[in-house]
Design a protein around this motif. Sequence first.
Motif, mmCIF file in Angstrom:
data_model
loop_
_atom_site.group_PDB
_atom_site.id
_atom_site.type_symbol
_atom_site.label_atom_id
_atom_site.label_comp_id
_atom_site.label_asym_id
_atom_site.label_seq_id
_atom_site.Cartn_x
_atom_site.Cartn_y
_atom_site.Cartn_z
ATOM 1 N N VAL A 21 0.990 -1.061 0.049
ATOM 2 C CA VAL A 21 -0.005 -0.194 0.148
ATOM 3 C C VAL A 21 0.746 1.232 0.044
ATOM 4 O O VAL A 21 0.674 2.163 -0.759
ATOM 5 N N LEU A 22 2.018 1.398 0.798
ATOM 6 C CA LEU A 22 3.007 2.450 0.770
ATOM 7 C C LEU A 22 3.448 2.693 -0.643
ATOM 8 O O LEU A 22 3.513 3.658 -1.259
ATOM 9 N N GLN A 23 3.786 1.545 -1.079
ATOM 10 C CA GLN A 23 4.613 1.710 -2.550
ATOM 11 C C GLN A 23 3.707 2.272 -3.642
ATOM 12 O O GLN A 23 3.863 3.004 -4.407
ATOM 13 N N LYS A 24 2.285 1.577 -3.344
ATOM 14 C CA LYS A 24 1.257 2.446 -4.597
ATOM 15 C C LYS A 24 1.119 3.468 -4.264
ATOM 16 O O LYS A 24 0.912 4.580 -5.164
ATOM 17 N N ALA A 25 0.824 4.102 -2.972
ATOM 18 C CA ALA A 25 0.578 5.481 -2.703
ATOM 19 C C ALA A 25 1.742 6.379 -3.181
ATOM 20 O O ALA A 25 1.565 7.429 -3.818
ATOM 21 N N LYS A 26 2.946 5.942 -2.988
ATOM 22 C CA LYS A 26 4.061 6.759 -3.321
ATOM 23 C C LYS A 26 4.335 6.649 -5.004
ATOM 24 O O LYS A 26 4.422 7.709 -5.525
ATOM 25 N N GLU A 27 3.937 5.626 -5.299
ATOM 26 C CA GLU A 27 3.999 5.467 -7.033
ATOM 27 C C GLU A 27 2.853 6.323 -7.901
ATOM 28 O O GLU A 27 3.292 7.294 -8.525
ATOM 29 N N LEU A 28 1.542 6.337 -6.940
ATOM 30 C CA LEU A 28 0.571 7.282 -7.783
ATOM 31 C C LEU A 28 0.764 8.709 -7.492
ATOM 32 O O LEU A 28 0.386 9.526 -8.235
ATOM 33 N N ALA A 29 1.411 9.206 -6.270
ATOM 34 C CA ALA A 29 1.751 10.471 -6.017
ATOM 35 C C ALA A 29 2.540 10.989 -6.707
ATOM 36 O O ALA A 29 2.706 12.170 -7.173
ATOM 37 N N GLY A 30 3.970 10.151 -7.020
ATOM 38 C CA GLY A 30 4.730 10.712 -7.853
ATOM 39 C C GLY A 30 5.514 12.003 -7.187
ATOM 40 O O GLY A 30 5.586 11.837 -6.077
ATOM 41 N N ASP A 31 5.752 12.851 -8.073
ATOM 42 C CA ASP A 31 6.428 14.287 -7.382
ATOM 43 C C ASP A 31 5.575 15.119 -7.173
ATOM 44 O O ASP A 31 5.709 16.417 -6.777
ATOM 45 N N ARG A 32 3.905 14.747 -7.118
ATOM 46 C CA ARG A 32 3.114 15.833 -6.805
ATOM 47 C C ARG A 32 3.219 16.141 -5.253
ATOM 48 O O ARG A 32 3.276 15.239 -4.308
ATOM 49 N N ALA A 65 -7.436 -2.977 3.095
ATOM 50 C CA ALA A 65 -7.103 -2.098 2.026
ATOM 51 C C ALA A 65 -5.957 -2.902 1.181
ATOM 52 O O ALA A 65 -5.875 -2.891 -0.038
ATOM 53 N N SER A 66 -5.104 -3.456 2.009
ATOM 54 C CA SER A 66 -4.014 -4.544 1.404
ATOM 55 C C SER A 66 -4.623 -5.559 0.538
ATOM 56 O O SER A 66 -4.027 -5.879 -0.567
ATOM 57 N N GLU A 67 -5.715 -6.144 0.938
ATOM 58 C CA GLU A 67 -6.345 -7.158 -0.157
ATOM 59 C C GLU A 67 -7.040 -6.637 -1.167
ATOM 60 O O GLU A 67 -6.934 -7.374 -2.240
ATOM 61 N N VAL A 68 -7.698 -5.505 -1.089
ATOM 62 C CA VAL A 68 -8.164 -4.854 -2.213
ATOM 63 C C VAL A 68 -7.241 -4.582 -3.033
ATOM 64 O O VAL A 68 -7.571 -4.706 -4.419
ATOM 65 N N LEU A 69 -5.897 -4.026 -2.734
ATOM 66 C CA LEU A 69 -4.917 -3.821 -3.853
ATOM 67 C C LEU A 69 -4.458 -4.807 -4.390
ATOM 68 O O LEU A 69 -4.300 -5.134 -5.546
ATOM 69 N N LYS A 70 -4.222 -6.114 -3.612
ATOM 70 C CA LYS A 70 -3.733 -7.279 -4.009
ATOM 71 C C LYS A 70 -4.651 -8.017 -5.033
ATOM 72 O O LYS A 70 -4.157 -8.489 -6.065
ATOM 73 N N TYR A 71 -5.947 -8.004 -4.790
ATOM 74 C CA TYR A 71 -6.732 -8.734 -5.669
ATOM 75 C C TYR A 71 -7.533 -7.934 -6.911
ATOM 76 O O TYR A 71 -7.959 -8.397 -7.562
ATOM 77 N N GLY A 72 -7.085 -6.484 -6.589
ATOM 78 C CA GLY A 72 -7.758 -5.735 -7.612
ATOM 79 C C GLY A 72 -9.370 -5.665 -7.638
ATOM 80 O O GLY A 72 -9.833 -5.217 -8.547
#
Length: 199
Positions: A21-32, A65-72
């Motif tokens: 979840v932390l990684q996805k949050a960082k990836e989606l935010a980018g440099d914003r 939240a982590s399950e939602v991310l894992k299974y999409g």
Amino acid sequence: MADMQDYLRATEIIDWINPAVLQKAKELAGDRTDPVEISRRYFEWVRDEIMHSNDHKMNSVTLKASEVLKYGTGYCYAKSHLLAALLRANSIPCGICYQRLSIDDNGEPFCLHALNAVYLPEIGWYRMDARGNKEGVDARFTPPKEQLAFGINFEDEMDLPEIWPDPLPVVVDVLEKYSRFDEVAENLPDVLIIGKKKR
């Protein structure tokens, strides 16, 4: 209302400290750095990339939240948990809201529908609904104006006014009890509203 810190904390269900979840949050935010733009990015990603379990007839039934991310996939409830987790991972306060809606758009029976409220600078609490768009549903992120998935159209439907830091127990119970999307669809959570007022 709860203390603002309650809308930032990690929990067993809104588990934003999970590495994925932390990684996805960082990836989606980018440099914003603008909370409004980060919120928009998270909202649109959860709305469009996480499939609504009943719309797409998908298992597994997800809760954390982590399950939602894992299974999409996830019901509106689970998708709201992931969106809250992504926002909290970026130190943006987020809570969960509910509407009580007619299941078949024809009065009884009713069920709870979950969405989110994010705290945005200069705007305050702003509701957004990432359940996923489809024919007849066009939810968008347009602060300060709300554009939710569903309106209140029938007697006994209502917007519950609370912003919860955690999902309601009746919602958690259903998502823990059933393992198939169709079982959840047949047992959607509801609450008894005392002294209800239509908004």
